[in-house]
Design a protein around this motif. Structure first.
Motif, PDB file in Angstrom:
ATOM      1  N   UNK A   1      42.223   8.447  30.544  1.00  0.00           N
ATOM      2  CA  UNK A   1      41.690   9.290  31.624  1.00  0.00           C
ATOM      3  C   UNK A   1      42.167  10.739  31.613  1.00  0.00           C
ATOM      4  N   UNK A   2      41.107  11.541  32.033  1.00  0.00           N
ATOM      5  CA  UNK A   2      41.569  12.974  32.335  1.00  0.00           C
ATOM      6  C   UNK A   2      41.242  13.254  33.592  1.00  0.00           C
ATOM      7  N   UNK A   3      42.215  14.028  34.206  1.00  0.00           N
ATOM      8  CA  UNK A   3      42.011  14.430  35.500  1.00  0.00           C
ATOM      9  C   UNK A   3      41.763  15.961  35.673  1.00  0.00           C
ATOM     10  N   UNK A   4      41.110  16.429  36.539  1.00  0.00           N
ATOM     11  CA  UNK A   4      40.847  17.859  36.581  1.00  0.00           C
ATOM     12  C   UNK A   4      42.409  18.603  36.954  1.00  0.00           C
ATOM     13  N   UNK A   5      42.369  19.480  35.948  1.00  0.00           N
ATOM     14  CA  UNK A   5      43.798  20.223  36.152  1.00  0.00           C
ATOM     15  C   UNK A   5      43.718  20.586  37.480  1.00  0.00           C
ATOM     16  N   UNK A   6      45.045  20.595  38.182  1.00  0.00           N
ATOM     17  CA  UNK A   6      45.385  21.117  39.596  1.00  0.00           C
ATOM     18  C   UNK A   6      44.855  22.490  39.800  1.00  0.00           C
ATOM     19  N   UNK A   7      45.301  23.399  38.844  1.00  0.00           N
ATOM     20  CA  UNK A   7      45.133  24.784  39.160  1.00  0.00           C
ATOM     21  C   UNK A   7      43.639  24.954  39.031  1.00  0.00           C
ATOM     22  N   UNK A   8      42.903  24.721  38.212  1.00  0.00           N
ATOM     23  CA  UNK A   8      41.330  24.959  37.990  1.00  0.00           C
ATOM     24  C   UNK A   8      40.651  24.406  39.364  1.00  0.00           C
ATOM     25  N   UNK A   9      41.108  22.944  39.788  1.00  0.00           N
ATOM     26  CA  UNK A   9      40.588  22.577  40.696  1.00  0.00           C
ATOM     27  C   UNK A   9      40.759  23.342  42.138  1.00  0.00           C
ATOM     28  N   UNK A  10      42.045  23.824  42.214  1.00  0.00           N
ATOM     29  CA  UNK A  10      42.452  24.497  43.410  1.00  0.00           C
ATOM     30  C   UNK A  10      41.356  25.909  43.346  1.00  0.00           C
ATOM     31  N   UNK A  11      41.256  26.513  42.458  1.00  0.00           N
ATOM     32  CA  UNK A  11      40.780  27.762  42.114  1.00  0.00           C
ATOM     33  C   UNK A  11      39.038  27.266  42.331  1.00  0.00           C
ATOM     34  N   UNK A  12      38.532  26.334  42.072  1.00  0.00           N
ATOM     35  CA  UNK A  12      37.196  25.855  42.229  1.00  0.00           C
ATOM     36  C   UNK A  12      36.563  26.304  40.802  1.00  0.00           C
ATOM     37  N   UNK A  13      37.430  26.228  39.730  1.00  0.00           N
ATOM     38  CA  UNK A  13      36.918  26.803  38.286  1.00  0.00           C
ATOM     39  C   UNK A  13      36.091  25.595  37.648  1.00  0.00           C
TER      40      UNK A  13
ATOM     41  N   UNK B   1      33.895  20.007  33.463  1.00  0.00           N
ATOM     42  CA  UNK B   1      34.692  19.992  34.821  1.00  0.00           C
ATOM     43  C   UNK B   1      33.758  20.729  35.722  1.00  0.00           C
ATOM     44  N   UNK B   2      33.301  19.979  36.821  1.00  0.00           N
ATOM     45  CA  UNK B   2      32.617  20.759  37.846  1.00  0.00           C
ATOM     46  C   UNK B   2      33.448  20.570  39.231  1.00  0.00           C
ATOM     47  N   UNK B   3      33.481  21.807  39.782  1.00  0.00           N
ATOM     48  CA  UNK B   3      34.341  22.007  41.107  1.00  0.00           C
ATOM     49  C   UNK B   3      33.456  21.568  42.259  1.00  0.00           C
ATOM     50  N   UNK B   4      32.201  21.377  42.113  1.00  0.00           N
ATOM     51  CA  UNK B   4      31.508  20.946  43.363  1.00  0.00           C
ATOM     52  C   UNK B   4      31.337  22.017  44.259  1.00  0.00           C
TER      53      UNK B   4
ATOM     54  N   UNK C   1      29.340  14.197  43.192  1.00  0.00           N
ATOM     55  CA  UNK C   1      30.099  13.625  42.262  1.00  0.00           C
ATOM     56  C   UNK C   1      31.303  14.200  42.068  1.00  0.00           C
ATOM     57  N   UNK C   2      32.561  13.453  42.202  1.00  0.00           N
ATOM     58  CA  UNK C   2      33.846  13.894  42.183  1.00  0.00           C
ATOM     59  C   UNK C   2      34.006  14.586  40.763  1.00  0.00           C
ATOM     60  N   UNK C   3      34.669  15.764  40.748  1.00  0.00           N
ATOM     61  CA  UNK C   3      35.195  16.409  39.671  1.00  0.00           C
ATOM     62  C   UNK C   3      35.774  15.617  38.515  1.00  0.00           C
ATOM     63  N   UNK C   4      36.490  14.680  38.843  1.00  0.00           N
ATOM     64  CA  UNK C   4      37.071  13.840  37.575  1.00  0.00           C
ATOM     65  C   UNK C   4      36.329  12.810  37.109  1.00  0.00           C
ATOM     66  N   UNK C   5      35.098  12.605  37.959  1.00  0.00           N
ATOM     67  CA  UNK C   5      34.033  11.501  37.380  1.00  0.00           C
ATOM     68  C   UNK C   5      33.111  12.196  36.278  1.00  0.00           C
ATOM     69  N   UNK C   6      33.199  13.501  36.175  1.00  0.00           N
ATOM     70  CA  UNK C   6      32.373  14.027  35.401  1.00  0.00           C
ATOM     71  C   UNK C   6      33.118  14.092  33.931  1.00  0.00           C
ATOM     72  N   UNK C   7      34.338  14.181  34.006  1.00  0.00           N
ATOM     73  CA  UNK C   7      35.207  14.310  32.735  1.00  0.00           C
ATOM     74  C   UNK C   7      35.234  12.810  32.190  1.00  0.00           C
ATOM     75  N   UNK C   8      35.384  11.742  33.166  1.00  0.00           N
ATOM     76  CA  UNK C   8      35.482  10.435  32.733  1.00  0.00           C
ATOM     77  C   UNK C   8      34.277  10.180  32.100  1.00  0.00           C
ATOM     78  N   UNK C   9      33.080  10.400  32.789  1.00  0.00           N
ATOM     79  CA  UNK C   9      31.721  10.118  32.169  1.00  0.00           C
ATOM     80  C   UNK C   9      31.575  10.512  30.683  1.00  0.00           C
TER      81      UNK C   9
END
Length: 95
Positions: free
Chosen positions: A22-34, A92-95, A1-9
């Motif tokens: 909607x909310x998108x995964x914060x770029x820095x957190x996603x880049x750091x896989x947080x 938020x899950x970075x997968x 599942x894509x990270x942003x889908x968890x937030x939308x769900x």
């Protein structure tokens, strides 16, 4: 599942009232896989604008709050349907 889908769900019950909120995964957190979780309470005024955003819980702290607050400021709901203390849980899950 894509990270942003968890937030939308997590927001699906609210989307019936919302227009393109909607909310998108914060770029820095996603880049750091947080991975993280936040609990938010907010109000919607009579104009349908989100205000009084309060973070009840955030883990890890300071990783998601700023981005979520900025994104929620652009949300709009139906006018003349003010709400107070609307809860929102986002994971938020970075997968």
């Amino acid at each position: 599942m894509k990270p942003y889908l968890v937030a939308i769900a997590a927001m699906l019950p609210l989307l019936t009232y919302a227009k393109d909120n909607s909310l998108s995964y914060p770029r820095r957190a996603e880049a750091l896989r947080i991975d993280g979780h936040v609990k938010v309470i907010y109000d919607v005024n009579n104009k349908g604008v989100v205000e009084n955003i309060r973070f009840i819980e955030a883990s890890p702290k300071h990783s998601f709050e700023k981005s979520i607050r900025e994104q929620m400021r652009h949300w709009h709901f139906k006018a003349n349907d003010a709400k107070r203390d609307v809860p929102l849980d986002v994971t938020f899950k970075a997968n």
